[in-house]
Design an enzyme around this catalytic site. Structure first.
Site, PDB file in Angstrom:
ATOM      1  N   CYS A   2     -39.789  17.668  33.682  1.00  0.00           N
ATOM      2  CA  CYS A   2     -40.149  18.346  34.923  1.00  0.00           C
ATOM      3  C   CYS A   2     -39.853  19.849  34.821  1.00  0.00           C
ATOM      4  O   CYS A   2     -38.810  20.243  34.306  1.00  0.00           O
ATOM      5  CB  CYS A   2     -39.417  17.810  36.145  1.00  0.00           C
ATOM      6  SG  CYS A   2     -39.669  16.059  36.412  1.00  0.00           S
ATOM      7  N   ARG A  27     -42.844  20.755  29.848  1.00  0.00           N
ATOM      8  CA  ARG A  27     -41.713  19.932  30.282  1.00  0.00           C
ATOM      9  C   ARG A  27     -42.145  18.632  30.968  1.00  0.00           C
ATOM     10  O   ARG A  27     -41.317  17.763  31.251  1.00  0.00           O
ATOM     11  CB  ARG A  27     -40.844  20.730  31.274  1.00  0.00           C
ATOM     12  CG  ARG A  27     -40.295  22.001  30.707  1.00  0.00           C
ATOM     13  CD  ARG A  27     -39.480  22.737  31.749  1.00  0.00           C
ATOM     14  NE  ARG A  27     -38.332  21.975  32.131  1.00  0.00           N
ATOM     15  CZ  ARG A  27     -37.170  21.988  31.503  1.00  0.00           C
ATOM     16  NH1 ARG A  27     -37.013  22.753  30.442  1.00  0.00           N
ATOM     17  NH2 ARG A  27     -36.157  21.257  31.918  1.00  0.00           N
ATOM     18  N   TRP A  74     -42.601  14.954  35.020  1.00  0.00           N
ATOM     19  CA  TRP A  74     -42.566  13.898  34.005  1.00  0.00           C
ATOM     20  C   TRP A  74     -41.913  12.720  34.696  1.00  0.00           C
ATOM     21  O   TRP A  74     -40.727  12.755  35.016  1.00  0.00           O
ATOM     22  CB  TRP A  74     -41.752  14.357  32.796  1.00  0.00           C
ATOM     23  CG  TRP A  74     -41.759  13.365  31.670  1.00  0.00           C
ATOM     24  CD1 TRP A  74     -42.704  13.265  30.684  1.00  0.00           C
ATOM     25  CD2 TRP A  74     -40.787  12.353  31.406  1.00  0.00           C
ATOM     26  NE1 TRP A  74     -42.370  12.240  29.829  1.00  0.00           N
ATOM     27  CE2 TRP A  74     -41.205  11.659  30.245  1.00  0.00           C
ATOM     28  CE3 TRP A  74     -39.616  11.942  32.041  1.00  0.00           C
ATOM     29  CZ2 TRP A  74     -40.488  10.599  29.707  1.00  0.00           C
ATOM     30  CZ3 TRP A  74     -38.899  10.879  31.504  1.00  0.00           C
ATOM     31  CH2 TRP A  74     -39.335  10.225  30.350  1.00  0.00           C
ATOM     32  N   ASN A 100     -35.642  18.317  39.292  1.00  0.00           N
ATOM     33  CA  ASN A 100     -35.731  17.942  37.877  1.00  0.00           C
ATOM     34  C   ASN A 100     -34.455  17.172  37.556  1.00  0.00           C
ATOM     35  O   ASN A 100     -33.367  17.705  37.731  1.00  0.00           O
ATOM     36  CB  ASN A 100     -35.845  19.217  37.025  1.00  0.00           C
ATOM     37  CG  ASN A 100     -35.651  18.956  35.541  1.00  0.00           C
ATOM     38  OD1 ASN A 100     -35.939  17.865  35.060  1.00  0.00           O
ATOM     39  ND2 ASN A 100     -35.149  19.944  34.826  1.00  0.00           N
ATOM     40  N   GLY A 101     -34.583  15.920  37.112  1.00  0.00           N
ATOM     41  CA  GLY A 101     -33.396  15.146  36.763  1.00  0.00           C
ATOM     42  C   GLY A 101     -33.471  13.747  37.355  1.00  0.00           C
ATOM     43  O   GLY A 101     -34.546  13.282  37.748  1.00  0.00           O
ATOM     44  N   GLU A 487     -39.671  12.535   9.417  1.00  0.00           N
ATOM     45  CA  GLU A 487     -40.233  13.594  10.261  1.00  0.00           C
ATOM     46  C   GLU A 487     -41.771  13.557  10.215  1.00  0.00           C
ATOM     47  O   GLU A 487     -42.434  13.726  11.240  1.00  0.00           O
ATOM     48  CB  GLU A 487     -39.667  14.952   9.807  1.00  0.00           C
ATOM     49  CG  GLU A 487     -40.204  16.168  10.509  1.00  0.00           C
ATOM     50  CD  GLU A 487     -39.992  16.172  12.027  1.00  0.00           C
ATOM     51  OE1 GLU A 487     -39.278  15.315  12.560  1.00  0.00           O
ATOM     52  OE2 GLU A 487     -40.601  17.037  12.679  1.00  0.00           O
ATOM     53  N   LYS A 491     -44.050  12.973  13.483  1.00  0.00           N
ATOM     54  CA  LYS A 491     -45.065  13.952  13.877  1.00  0.00           C
ATOM     55  C   LYS A 491     -46.398  13.270  14.098  1.00  0.00           C
ATOM     56  O   LYS A 491     -47.089  13.510  15.072  1.00  0.00           O
ATOM     57  CB  LYS A 491     -45.185  14.992  12.761  1.00  0.00           C
ATOM     58  CG  LYS A 491     -45.203  16.419  13.072  1.00  0.00           C
ATOM     59  CD  LYS A 491     -44.046  17.107  13.694  1.00  0.00           C
ATOM     60  CE  LYS A 491     -43.254  16.409  14.710  1.00  0.00           C
ATOM     61  NZ  LYS A 491     -41.974  16.970  15.013  1.00  0.00           N
ATOM     62  N   GLU A 494     -46.368  10.776  17.274  1.00  0.00           N
ATOM     63  CA  GLU A 494     -46.236  11.336  18.626  1.00  0.00           C
ATOM     64  C   GLU A 494     -47.464  12.105  19.087  1.00  0.00           C
ATOM     65  O   GLU A 494     -47.718  12.187  20.278  1.00  0.00           O
ATOM     66  CB  GLU A 494     -44.967  12.190  18.769  1.00  0.00           C
ATOM     67  CG  GLU A 494     -44.984  13.504  18.065  1.00  0.00           C
ATOM     68  CD  GLU A 494     -43.719  14.327  18.320  1.00  0.00           C
ATOM     69  OE1 GLU A 494     -43.184  14.303  19.429  1.00  0.00           O
ATOM     70  OE2 GLU A 494     -43.273  15.010  17.386  1.00  0.00           O
ATOM     71  N   HIS A 510     -38.055  -3.821  -0.005  1.00  0.00           N
ATOM     72  CA  HIS A 510     -37.275  -4.721   0.842  1.00  0.00           C
ATOM     73  C   HIS A 510     -38.021  -5.085   2.117  1.00  0.00           C
ATOM     74  O   HIS A 510     -37.398  -5.471   3.106  1.00  0.00           O
ATOM     75  CB  HIS A 510     -35.912  -4.087   1.151  1.00  0.00           C
ATOM     76  CG  HIS A 510     -35.124  -3.800  -0.094  1.00  0.00           C
ATOM     77  ND1 HIS A 510     -34.408  -4.773  -0.751  1.00  0.00           N
ATOM     78  CD2 HIS A 510     -35.003  -2.671  -0.818  1.00  0.00           C
ATOM     79  CE1 HIS A 510     -33.854  -4.234  -1.839  1.00  0.00           C
ATOM     80  NE2 HIS A 510     -34.200  -2.955  -1.892  1.00  0.00           N
ATOM     81  N   LYS A 609     -41.334  18.096  26.459  1.00  0.00           N
ATOM     82  CA  LYS A 609     -40.647  18.890  25.447  1.00  0.00           C
ATOM     83  C   LYS A 609     -39.137  18.755  25.541  1.00  0.00           C
ATOM     84  O   LYS A 609     -38.437  18.690  24.544  1.00  0.00           O
ATOM     85  CB  LYS A 609     -41.060  20.355  25.626  1.00  0.00           C
ATOM     86  CG  LYS A 609     -40.457  21.286  24.612  1.00  0.00           C
ATOM     87  CD  LYS A 609     -41.164  21.128  23.299  1.00  0.00           C
ATOM     88  CE  LYS A 609     -40.569  22.000  22.211  1.00  0.00           C
ATOM     89  NZ  LYS A 609     -40.895  21.446  20.892  1.00  0.00           N
TER      90      LYS A 609
HETATM   91  O1  M6R Z   1     -34.626  19.909  22.158  1.00  0.00           O
HETATM   92  P1  M6R Z   1     -34.116  18.913  21.165  1.00  0.00           P
HETATM   93  O2  M6R Z   1     -34.201  19.403  19.770  1.00  0.00           O
HETATM   94  O3  M6R Z   1     -32.762  18.395  21.495  1.00  0.00           O
HETATM   95  O4  M6R Z   1     -35.117  17.677  21.300  1.00  0.00           O
HETATM   96  C1  M6R Z   1     -34.920  16.504  20.585  1.00  0.00           C
HETATM   97  C2  M6R Z   1     -36.141  15.631  20.606  1.00  0.00           C
HETATM   98  O5  M6R Z   1     -36.479  15.290  21.915  1.00  0.00           O
HETATM   99  C3  M6R Z   1     -37.349  16.320  19.934  1.00  0.00           C
HETATM  100  O6  M6R Z   1     -37.064  16.724  18.640  1.00  0.00           O
HETATM  101  C4  M6R Z   1     -38.551  15.352  19.925  1.00  0.00           C
HETATM  102  O7  M6R Z   1     -38.303  14.276  19.080  1.00  0.00           O
HETATM  103  C5  M6R Z   1     -39.828  16.096  19.507  1.00  0.00           C
HETATM  104  N1  M6R Z   1     -40.927  15.690  20.344  1.00  0.00           N
HETATM  105  C6  M6R Z   1     -40.227  15.829  18.118  1.00  0.00           C
HETATM  106  O8  M6R Z   1     -41.388  16.493  17.750  1.00  0.00           O
END
Ligand code: M6R
Length: 614
Positions: A2, A27, A74, A100-101, A487, A491, A494, A510, A609
């Site tokens: 949010c 956000r 969100w 927000n929260g 990673e 990527k 997501e 395994h 984000k």
């Molecule tokens: O702001 P942060 O680095 O703490 O965020 C952690 C994760 O939420 C963030 O890395 C998330 O996994 C991303 N969407 C990955 O691309």
């Protein structure tokens, strides 16, 4: 999670709020809304969808006011729809809130309010919050500020809120409060801005205040006052943000994610600026100076993080153990905080977070601090909650990262953590001068080498076309390229919604090998290092089962191109720095595949984000 923005002053609030919400849309983006004080009444416009949908629905409305607030959501409580979108009116319609929260005890408060006749228009905890404030104000005949303060003493959870009132005595009043969710106040000439971060504000003023937990900010009759939950006046520190507008705009790129991938030569350079000089044999991390000795003497380091930042932590584990010879444990912050972890006085706990606001990481750090650990932060957003909680730390200086998929934050985090490991190893006196100089020399060359990798963008795009309809992907790597495999998989999943898994290459036998057939693309991160021969065998095992192999290799590799279906070259560097290069083609591959599938790359579904809820 949010985005909130509010304004009071002499400008037209509506266009300013809409523009601000667009900057905060990273956000959360499932619904949006605006509240304005028009003719003494609170007028709320809200709609499911993006800020642009709200804007389009108001194209003929021309709402006019110099005070207002807006929200981009969100969803936590209640599905994304018009009803659950913020702002929310109180029962009487005389108050409105954006939030927000999460309010954890909202159900109990709601039941009490319902027994008093309150009715609710939405399924949100936020509507409960505003009614709770209204009820307290009625019962105690207090000012709105006082009612907010009393409500804050009862609610459990995390929040940043802004409230507006339609009462004549509250004309021009904005009240904001925070606990656990970020809130920045912009201080202009006879005007004030409130926002989840500084990006909606910097166009108008660079002077900002970061509100602390349990603080309440009130703008009444053009005057700002800040008090705490016990009504003790606070003297907020006004600081100047060093953020330029172009840093938060797309600058000609189709998406923020692509811009941020291409920014990496600069962001890695920025994160070393003033800290490293190979020629002079110089490495200084100013923010850690006072703690270097304690880190060097520590018996273990625990890294806590989430998502991509957790992957950066896994890379750092290899580097710290290799160079500084201190045992490192890398923990998901969410798991660490809930399992009564063993932390001893003098343990070092490092939180890695791009946003500096991730709720689980913040809570893990608070726990570690309470147990006597030295807590350090590696964060990107200056002034965010984690750096304000830690004893010391190092900013990554990657500049704002707006695409939800983290890219330049990862390479900057790995760079800073590498610098930390080198500094600690030096302090311990176990890093030979030649190795030290060579590492600095190679680090200084990383930006140019990333630039070189970026030149293969067109080739990666062509390759992406062949795989954009795949249903699954496997990513395999060894050593510090194992976190790169994780990673790469994160990527891809997501932003393209293709199912992808990352594994240590040796783990393939395994279980995951059962998945391999002619339809399974397998990405190997197979650069020249001490496990090269082993990964070559793994590639052969995949080929023997007709899997399609994409391999990230070191420039000049002669063997793997004869085995793999596609190869992507990265320049040679010091082995421990390889992840800084090998991750880049994987970022580009995910990006192009997602674009070809028609996905919203910068705002993938269900994500946000900054994850400021658990
Ligand atoms: O702001 P942060 O680095 O703490 O965020 C952690 C994760 O939420 C963030 O890395 C998330 O996994 C991303 N969407 C990955 O691309």
């Amino acid at each position: 999670m949010c985005g909130i923005v509010a304004y009071v002053g002499h400008r037209e609030a509506y266009p300013l709020i809409i523009k601000g919400l667009k900057r905060l849309e990273y956000r959360g983006y499932d619904s949006a809304g605006v509240a304005l004080l028009i003719g003494g009444e609170l007028t709320i416009y809200k709609k499911k969808g993006k800020v642009a949908d709200l804007e389009a629905s108001l194209i003929d409305a021309h709402p006019t006011s110099t005070i207002g607030m807006g929200h981009t959501r969100w969803a936590t409580h209640g599905e994304p729809n018009d009803r659950n979108a913020h702002p929310h009116y109180s029962h009487s319609g005389r108050l409105a809130i954006i939030h927000n929260g999460i309010i954890e005890n909202y159900e109990a408060i709601k039941q009490k309010l319902q027994s008093k006749g309150y009715e609710f228009r939405s399924d949100t905890d936020s509507e409960v919050f505003v009614n709770f404030i209204e009820d307290i104000q009625k019962a105690t005949a207090s000012s709105l500020e006082e009612a907010v303060r009393l409500a804050m003493q009862e609610v459990v959870g995390a929040y940043a809120i802004v409230l507006m009132s339609a009462e004549p005595e509250d004309s021009g009043l904005l009240i904001a409060a925070r606990k656990g969710s970020p809130l920045v106040i912009g201080v202009g000439e006879d005007e004030y801005f409130f926002a989840s971060d500084a990006t909606p504000i910097i166009e108008y003023t660079k002077e900002v205040i970061y509100l602390d937990d349990h603080q309440i900010a009130v703008v009444r009759a053009g005057e700002l006052t800040v008090t705490n939950i016990d009504n003790v006046p606070q003297s907020p520190y006004i600081q100047t943000v060093e953020l330029e507008l172009e840093a938060i705009e797309k600058g000609g790129f189709e998406h923020f994610m692509l811009k941020e991938i291409f920014e990496q030569p600069r962001s890695v350079k920025d994160c070393m600026r003033g800290r490293v000089s190979a020629d002079e044999g110089y490495l200084v991390l100013g923010g850690l100076r006072d703690y270097l000795d304690s880190i060097a003497k520590s018996k273990r380091i625990v890294i806590v993080a989430c998502g991509t930042s957790w992957h950066a932590g896994l890379v750092a584990e290899y580097i710290f153990e290799e160079l500084a010879r201190i045992p490192v444990e890398v923990e998901y912050a969410s798991e660490f905080r809930y399992r009564n972890p063993i932390i001893k006085e003098g343990d070092v706990v490092i939180a890695i977070s791009q946003s500096g606001e991730t709720m689980d990481t913040l809570a893990a750090l608070e726990l570690a601090k309470s147990k006597g650990a030295i807590i350090l932060g590696v964060c990107n957003v200056v002034g965010s909650s984690i750096p304000r909680l830690t004893h010391a730390g190092a900013y990554t200086h990657a500049g704002p990262e707006i695409g939800v998929a983290s890219t330049k934050a990862f390479t900057a985090q790995v760079t800073v953590l590498t610098l930390m490991a080198i500094a600690v190893a030096r302090k311990k006196g176990i890093l030979h001068e030649d190795t030290f100089r060579r590492l600095l020399f190679e680090l200084e060359r990383i930006p140019d080498k990333i630039e070189k990798v970026l030149k293969s963008a067109e080739k990666i795009k062509e390759m992406a076309w062949q795989f954009h309809e795949a249903r699954n992907f496997l990513y395999l790597g060894r050593g510090s390229n194992f976190p790169v495999a994780l990673e790469g998989a994160l990527k891809l999943k997501e932003i393209s919604y293709i199912h992808a898994e990352g594994y240590p290459a040796a783990e393939m036998k395994h279980g995951p090998i059962a998945l391999i057939d002619q339809d399974m693309p397998v990405v190997f991160i197979a650069t020249r290092d001490n496990s090269y021969e082993k990964i070559v065998s793994n590639i052969q095992e995949v080929k023997a089962r007709k899997g399609k192999v994409i391999a990230v290799v070191t420039e000049g590799d002669k063997l793997i191109p004869t085995l793999a279906d596609h190869v992507l070259e990265v320049p040679i560097t010091h082995e421990i720095l390889t992840p800084l290069l090998s991750v880049v083609p994987l970022q580009l591959l995910s990006y192009y595949i997602a674009v070809m599938r028609g996905c919203n790359v910068d705002q993938p579904r269900n994500l946000a984000k900054s994850v400021t809820v658990e």
